[in-house]
Design a protein around this motif. Structure first.
Motif, PDB file in Angstrom:
ATOM      1  N   GLU A  22     -40.333   1.310 -29.689  1.00 12.11           N
ATOM      2  CA  GLU A  22     -41.151   0.094 -29.412  1.00 12.11           C
ATOM      3  C   GLU A  22     -42.379   0.268 -28.365  1.00 12.11           C
ATOM      4  O   GLU A  22     -42.930  -0.758 -28.109  1.00 12.11           O
ATOM      5  N   TRP A 135     -48.639  -7.103 -21.790  1.00  8.79           N
ATOM      6  CA  TRP A 135     -47.881  -6.345 -22.834  1.00  8.79           C
ATOM      7  C   TRP A 135     -48.623  -6.786 -24.183  1.00  8.79           C
ATOM      8  O   TRP A 135     -49.263  -7.698 -24.191  1.00  8.79           O
ATOM      9  N   GLU A 137     -47.604  -7.355 -28.372  1.00 11.80           N
ATOM     10  CA  GLU A 137     -46.654  -7.776 -29.132  1.00 11.80           C
ATOM     11  C   GLU A 137     -47.005  -7.656 -30.466  1.00 11.80           C
ATOM     12  O   GLU A 137     -48.083  -8.191 -30.813  1.00 11.80           O
ATOM     13  N   TYR A 138     -46.506  -7.416 -31.529  1.00  6.54           N
ATOM     14  CA  TYR A 138     -46.977  -7.249 -32.877  1.00  6.54           C
ATOM     15  C   TYR A 138     -45.709  -7.255 -33.868  1.00  6.54           C
ATOM     16  O   TYR A 138     -44.638  -6.942 -33.653  1.00  6.54           O
ATOM     17  N   GLN A 139     -46.179  -7.801 -35.007  1.00  9.55           N
ATOM     18  CA  GLN A 139     -45.135  -8.156 -36.090  1.00  9.55           C
ATOM     19  C   GLN A 139     -45.656  -8.048 -37.435  1.00  9.55           C
ATOM     20  O   GLN A 139     -46.827  -8.562 -37.504  1.00  9.55           O
ATOM     21  N   VAL A 148     -40.350  -9.095 -34.048  1.00  6.52           N
ATOM     22  CA  VAL A 148     -41.366  -9.066 -33.023  1.00  6.52           C
ATOM     23  C   VAL A 148     -41.315  -7.577 -32.177  1.00  6.52           C
ATOM     24  O   VAL A 148     -40.158  -7.688 -31.797  1.00  6.52           O
ATOM     25  N   ASN A 150     -41.720  -5.379 -29.239  1.00 12.67           N
ATOM     26  CA  ASN A 150     -41.924  -5.283 -27.728  1.00 12.67           C
ATOM     27  C   ASN A 150     -42.152  -6.899 -27.116  1.00 12.67           C
ATOM     28  O   ASN A 150     -42.810  -6.981 -26.216  1.00 12.67           O
ATOM     29  N   GLU A 151     -41.117  -7.609 -27.870  1.00 14.93           N
ATOM     30  CA  GLU A 151     -41.176  -9.073 -27.584  1.00 14.93           C
ATOM     31  C   GLU A 151     -40.791  -9.327 -25.901  1.00 14.93           C
ATOM     32  O   GLU A 151     -40.031  -8.713 -25.202  1.00 14.93           O
TER      33      GLU A 151
END
Length: 160
Positions: A22, A135, A137-139, A148, A150-151
């Motif tokens: 991640e 940071w 985040e991606y999904q 998700v 790196n939530e």
């Protein structure tokens, strides 16, 4: 800009350690299949003279496959206009000649996805901020919804 990339390293993709799967990686991509053209993701203008500066961002991206392939993650590049017509870039199509000190960023997905020709890929990208860190985040939403990644910046924060 983000480009979908095919693979970076078998070793990276087989690690079970969540933090490595991640974390975003600054790397030189050299063995890559680009599933689709690059899409603009985030833009930052400097100096930012807004009354209240908020560097958080969100963008939904859509891609389409031309052949059967495997999605391992997303590659990000940037272009910067330094002054008037002076620009530097690490985008493969506009890469600044001789620029070797900056690398693309790789956003892995922990579970690679088998894709079929003409299949759609949809992904949400977030750039989030708090007083101590930023940071990403991606999904993925299509063809399969992922968790998700790196939530909350839990795995890969960038400290300010």
């Amino acid at each position: 800009n983000a480009i979908i990339s095919k693979c970076v390293s078998t070793q990276l993709l087989t690690m079970s350690d969540r933090s490595r799967l991640e974390s975003q990686w600054l790397i030189y991509l050299h063995n890559v299949y680009y599933i689709d053209e690059a899409k603009e993701v985030f833009e930052f203008v400097h100096p930012n003279r807004a009354q209240q500066i908020d560097n958080s961002r969100f963008k939904k991206l859509e891609f389409s496959t031309e052949i059967d392939c495997i999605l391992h993650g997303f590659a990000g590049y940037f272009t910067s206009q330094l002054y008037k017509d002076i620009e530097i870039s690490i985008h493969p199509k506009t890469h600044t000649k001789g620029l070797q000190s900056w690398y693309s960023i790789y956003f892995p997905i922990p579970e690679p996805m088998q894709l079929k020709k003409s299949e759609k890929i949809e992904v949400d990208f977030y750039r989030k901020c708090d007083p101590e860190k930023i940071w990403y985040e991606y999904q993925t939403l299509l063809p399969k919804k992922s968790k998700v990644i790196n939530e909350g910046g839990l795995v890969h924060p960038i400290l300010l």
